[in-house]
Design a protein around this motif. Structure first.
Motif, PDB file in Angstrom:
ATOM      1  N   ARG A   3      57.173 -13.214  42.158  1.00  0.00           N
ATOM      2  CA  ARG A   3      57.595 -11.832  41.946  1.00  0.00           C
ATOM      3  C   ARG A   3      58.753 -11.538  42.883  1.00  0.00           C
ATOM      4  O   ARG A   3      58.728 -11.871  44.056  1.00  0.00           O
ATOM      5  N   THR A   4      59.809 -10.893  42.375  1.00  0.00           N
ATOM      6  CA  THR A   4      60.986 -10.614  43.171  1.00  0.00           C
ATOM      7  C   THR A   4      61.046  -9.153  43.570  1.00  0.00           C
ATOM      8  O   THR A   4      60.458  -8.283  42.931  1.00  0.00           O
ATOM      9  N   THR A   5      61.774  -8.883  44.651  1.00  0.00           N
ATOM     10  CA  THR A   5      61.966  -7.519  45.120  1.00  0.00           C
ATOM     11  C   THR A   5      63.426  -7.140  44.957  1.00  0.00           C
ATOM     12  O   THR A   5      64.284  -7.969  44.697  1.00  0.00           O
ATOM     13  N   ASN A   6      63.701  -5.861  45.110  1.00  0.00           N
ATOM     14  CA  ASN A   6      65.073  -5.388  45.232  1.00  0.00           C
ATOM     15  C   ASN A   6      65.077  -4.218  46.192  1.00  0.00           C
ATOM     16  O   ASN A   6      64.023  -3.787  46.669  1.00  0.00           O
ATOM     17  N   SER A   7      66.270  -3.696  46.492  1.00  0.00           N
ATOM     18  CA  SER A   7      66.403  -2.694  47.542  1.00  0.00           C
ATOM     19  C   SER A   7      65.721  -1.367  47.213  1.00  0.00           C
ATOM     20  O   SER A   7      65.560  -0.526  48.086  1.00  0.00           O
ATOM     21  N   LEU A   8      65.325  -1.162  45.958  1.00  0.00           N
ATOM     22  CA  LEU A   8      64.664   0.072  45.576  1.00  0.00           C
ATOM     23  C   LEU A   8      63.190  -0.132  45.252  1.00  0.00           C
ATOM     24  O   LEU A   8      62.527   0.788  44.783  1.00  0.00           O
ATOM     25  N   SER A   9      62.660  -1.329  45.473  1.00  0.00           N
ATOM     26  CA  SER A   9      61.242  -1.563  45.257  1.00  0.00           C
ATOM     27  C   SER A   9      60.439  -0.747  46.261  1.00  0.00           C
ATOM     28  O   SER A   9      60.761  -0.706  47.444  1.00  0.00           O
ATOM     29  N   LEU A  10      59.380  -0.110  45.783  1.00  0.00           N
ATOM     30  CA  LEU A  10      58.568   0.728  46.654  1.00  0.00           C
ATOM     31  C   LEU A  10      57.227   0.076  46.935  1.00  0.00           C
ATOM     32  O   LEU A  10      56.555  -0.421  46.014  1.00  0.00           O
ATOM     33  N   GLY A  11      56.846   0.083  48.191  1.00  0.00           N
ATOM     34  CA  GLY A  11      55.567  -0.483  48.589  1.00  0.00           C
ATOM     35  C   GLY A  11      54.738   0.533  49.361  1.00  0.00           C
ATOM     36  O   GLY A  11      55.266   1.497  49.914  1.00  0.00           O
ATOM     37  N   LEU A  12      53.446   0.299  49.403  1.00  0.00           N
ATOM     38  CA  LEU A  12      52.529   1.228  50.057  1.00  0.00           C
ATOM     39  C   LEU A  12      51.447   0.448  50.778  1.00  0.00           C
ATOM     40  O   LEU A  12      50.785  -0.408  50.187  1.00  0.00           O
ATOM     41  N   SER A  13      51.256   0.769  52.037  1.00  0.00           N
ATOM     42  CA  SER A  13      50.160   0.165  52.792  1.00  0.00           C
ATOM     43  C   SER A  13      48.829   0.726  52.321  1.00  0.00           C
ATOM     44  O   SER A  13      48.707   1.929  52.031  1.00  0.00           O
ATOM     45  N   THR A  14      47.833  -0.126  52.272  1.00  0.00           N
ATOM     46  CA  THR A  14      46.511   0.322  51.846  1.00  0.00           C
ATOM     47  C   THR A  14      45.831   1.216  52.875  1.00  0.00           C
ATOM     48  O   THR A  14      44.757   1.757  52.603  1.00  0.00           O
ATOM     49  N   ILE A  39      52.118  -3.687  47.630  1.00  0.00           N
ATOM     50  CA  ILE A  39      51.233  -3.183  48.680  1.00  0.00           C
ATOM     51  C   ILE A  39      51.346  -4.058  49.924  1.00  0.00           C
ATOM     52  O   ILE A  39      51.748  -5.234  49.852  1.00  0.00           O
ATOM     53  N   GLU A  40      51.046  -3.438  51.036  1.00  0.00           N
ATOM     54  CA  GLU A  40      50.695  -4.195  52.219  1.00  0.00           C
ATOM     55  C   GLU A  40      49.187  -4.049  52.369  1.00  0.00           C
ATOM     56  O   GLU A  40      48.673  -2.930  52.497  1.00  0.00           O
ATOM     57  N   LEU A  41      48.481  -5.161  52.305  1.00  0.00           N
ATOM     58  CA  LEU A  41      47.044  -5.152  52.534  1.00  0.00           C
ATOM     59  C   LEU A  41      46.821  -4.965  54.028  1.00  0.00           C
ATOM     60  O   LEU A  41      47.037  -5.885  54.812  1.00  0.00           O
ATOM     61  N   ASP A  48      36.579  -3.042  58.307  1.00  0.00           N
ATOM     62  CA  ASP A  48      36.489  -1.608  58.046  1.00  0.00           C
ATOM     63  C   ASP A  48      37.581  -1.171  57.079  1.00  0.00           C
ATOM     64  O   ASP A  48      37.431  -0.166  56.373  1.00  0.00           O
ATOM     65  N   ASP A  49      38.688  -1.918  57.058  1.00  0.00           N
ATOM     66  CA  ASP A  49      39.786  -1.627  56.131  1.00  0.00           C
ATOM     67  C   ASP A  49      39.576  -2.301  54.775  1.00  0.00           C
ATOM     68  O   ASP A  49      39.828  -1.701  53.727  1.00  0.00           O
ATOM     69  N   PHE A  50      39.152  -3.563  54.802  1.00  0.00           N
ATOM     70  CA  PHE A  50      38.960  -4.335  53.579  1.00  0.00           C
ATOM     71  C   PHE A  50      38.145  -5.571  53.920  1.00  0.00           C
ATOM     72  O   PHE A  50      38.316  -6.166  54.987  1.00  0.00           O
ATOM     73  N   SER A  51      37.274  -5.982  53.008  1.00  0.00           N
ATOM     74  CA  SER A  51      36.423  -7.155  53.262  1.00  0.00           C
ATOM     75  C   SER A  51      37.234  -8.429  53.042  1.00  0.00           C
ATOM     76  O   SER A  51      36.989  -9.207  52.111  1.00  0.00           O
ATOM     77  N   TRP A  52      38.181  -8.652  53.938  1.00  0.00           N
ATOM     78  CA  TRP A  52      39.141  -9.749  53.792  1.00  0.00           C
ATOM     79  C   TRP A  52      38.491 -11.125  53.927  1.00  0.00           C
ATOM     80  O   TRP A  52      39.050 -12.126  53.446  1.00  0.00           O
ATOM     81  N   ASP A  53      37.330 -11.179  54.570  1.00  0.00           N
ATOM     82  CA  ASP A  53      36.668 -12.459  54.812  1.00  0.00           C
ATOM     83  C   ASP A  53      35.652 -12.797  53.722  1.00  0.00           C
ATOM     84  O   ASP A  53      34.885 -13.758  53.864  1.00  0.00           O
ATOM     85  N   ARG A  54      35.644 -12.051  52.613  1.00  0.00           N
ATOM     86  CA  ARG A  54      34.745 -12.328  51.493  1.00  0.00           C
ATOM     87  C   ARG A  54      35.565 -12.833  50.309  1.00  0.00           C
ATOM     88  O   ARG A  54      36.335 -12.064  49.694  1.00  0.00           O
ATOM     89  N   TYR A  73      52.960  -7.849  49.114  1.00  0.00           N
ATOM     90  CA  TYR A  73      54.123  -8.314  49.877  1.00  0.00           C
ATOM     91  C   TYR A  73      53.737  -8.757  51.283  1.00  0.00           C
ATOM     92  O   TYR A  73      54.318  -9.696  51.823  1.00  0.00           O
ATOM     93  N   SER A  74      52.765  -8.076  51.875  1.00  0.00           N
ATOM     94  CA  SER A  74      52.414  -8.374  53.259  1.00  0.00           C
ATOM     95  C   SER A  74      50.931  -8.134  53.494  1.00  0.00           C
ATOM     96  O   SER A  74      50.278  -7.394  52.754  1.00  0.00           O
ATOM     97  N   VAL A  75      50.418  -8.782  54.541  1.00  0.00           N
ATOM     98  CA  VAL A  75      49.022  -8.624  54.954  1.00  0.00           C
ATOM     99  C   VAL A  75      49.028  -8.328  56.446  1.00  0.00           C
ATOM    100  O   VAL A  75      49.364  -9.194  57.259  1.00  0.00           O
ATOM    101  N   HIS A  76      48.706  -7.093  56.803  1.00  0.00           N
ATOM    102  CA  HIS A  76      48.704  -6.693  58.211  1.00  0.00           C
ATOM    103  C   HIS A  76      47.475  -7.281  58.882  1.00  0.00           C
ATOM    104  O   HIS A  76      46.341  -6.962  58.524  1.00  0.00           O
ATOM    105  N   ALA A  77      47.706  -8.132  59.868  1.00  0.00           N
ATOM    106  CA  ALA A  77      46.611  -8.825  60.537  1.00  0.00           C
ATOM    107  C   ALA A  77      45.779  -7.880  61.391  1.00  0.00           C
ATOM    108  O   ALA A  77      46.247  -6.844  61.874  1.00  0.00           O
TER     109      ALA A  77
END
Length: 273
Positions: A3-14, A39-41, A48-54, A73-77
């Protein structure tokens, strides 16, 4: 297919759904309907944010994201290293970040935002040595993965210049810079990062605040200078999405309205600049 991005692509953190836990089946269709493409996961608060380990939860996320046409696009550690490791040992904190790089690779994400800084309980030489060792371990782990670790601004114990110098000394295939304009607004470092980050910029955390507290409110609801920021961003080589990192903790009873209001704020304060 990538999947490609461009300068007007909109993302949202969960993190927009906090204090609730991110639920792909409920939230991803709502994000897509509001007009967000990425999204940024956000797993900074761990499970507490997401069951990332399941594995089943991760598989569900990947499936639903593909169905509604949203990319990860990203996964916030979770947590961080050095001055951000909390009660964990430094080795355990490093191992946790490695797990998030593996998760990002599984989801096709490109950046793993994380926090790192010097441990203020140690003398500076020892703290620097420990942090460099940790970063080297992360770089070795990320080598060959389709994602990079993104070191977020305002690290404990490092100036803006020092922070970017550290990133420049790292492998560009495994590290980049993540600019959180809310953090830089509070620290009054936005211009310094703008002038010096160059081609290090790998992702964004766009939000607003009053210049004193990290409110993570939508663009225009604070005092950040979007008029000055967006022309600069447009002049850079950054190719990722405009990633919002906002919260609406007291409005979860009407999340669709929050998402619509957030998208409108982006159109007014970001896309039209």
């Amino acid at each position: 297919m990538t999947r490609t991005t461009n300068s007007l692509s909109l993302g949202l953190s969960t993190c927009i759904v906090r204090p609730n836990k991110f639920d792909p089946a409920t939230h991803l269709p709502a994000f897509a309907a509001a007009g967000f493409e990425w999204i940024e996961l956000n797993c900074f608060l761990g499970s507490d944010d997401f069951s990332w380990d399941r594995p089943a939860q991760v598989a569900e996320l990947a499936c639903i994201a593909a169905d509604v046409g949203i990319g990860v696009y990203s996964v916030h550690a979770e947590g961080g290293i050095g001055g951000y490791r909390g009660r964990r040992s430094e080795q355990l904190a490093v191992d946790v970040l490695k797990c998030f790089a593996d998760l990002a690779a599984e989801l096709g994400a490109r950046v793993v935002p994380f926090h790192a800084g010097l441990d203020a309980t140690q003398d500076r030489d020892r703290a620097e040595c420990e942090l460099r060792s940790s970063l080297d371990m992360l770089s070795h782990h990320a080598a060959g993965l389709p994602c990079r670790f993104g070191w977020e601004n305002e690290p404990i114990g490092l100036s803006t210049t020092e922070h970017l110098t550290w990133i420049r000394d790292l492998d560009p295939e495994t590290f980049c810079f993540v600019l959180d304009n809310g953090h830089s607004h509070i620290a009054d470092t936005t211009n310094a990062y703008r002038e010096a980050c160059g081609d290090l910029l790998g992702s964004l955390h766009l939000n607003d605040n009053d210049g004193a507290r990290d409110g993570h409110v939508m663009p225009g609801a604070g005092t950040f200078d979007w008029n000055g920021f967006m022309p600069w961003l447009a002049s850079t080589v950054y190719e990722g999405p405009l990633m919002l990192e906002t919260e609406a903790r007291d409005q979860q009873d009407d999340l669709p309205a929050v998402l619509s209001e957030t998208f409108t704020a982006v159109e007014h304060h970001i896309l039209r600049r």
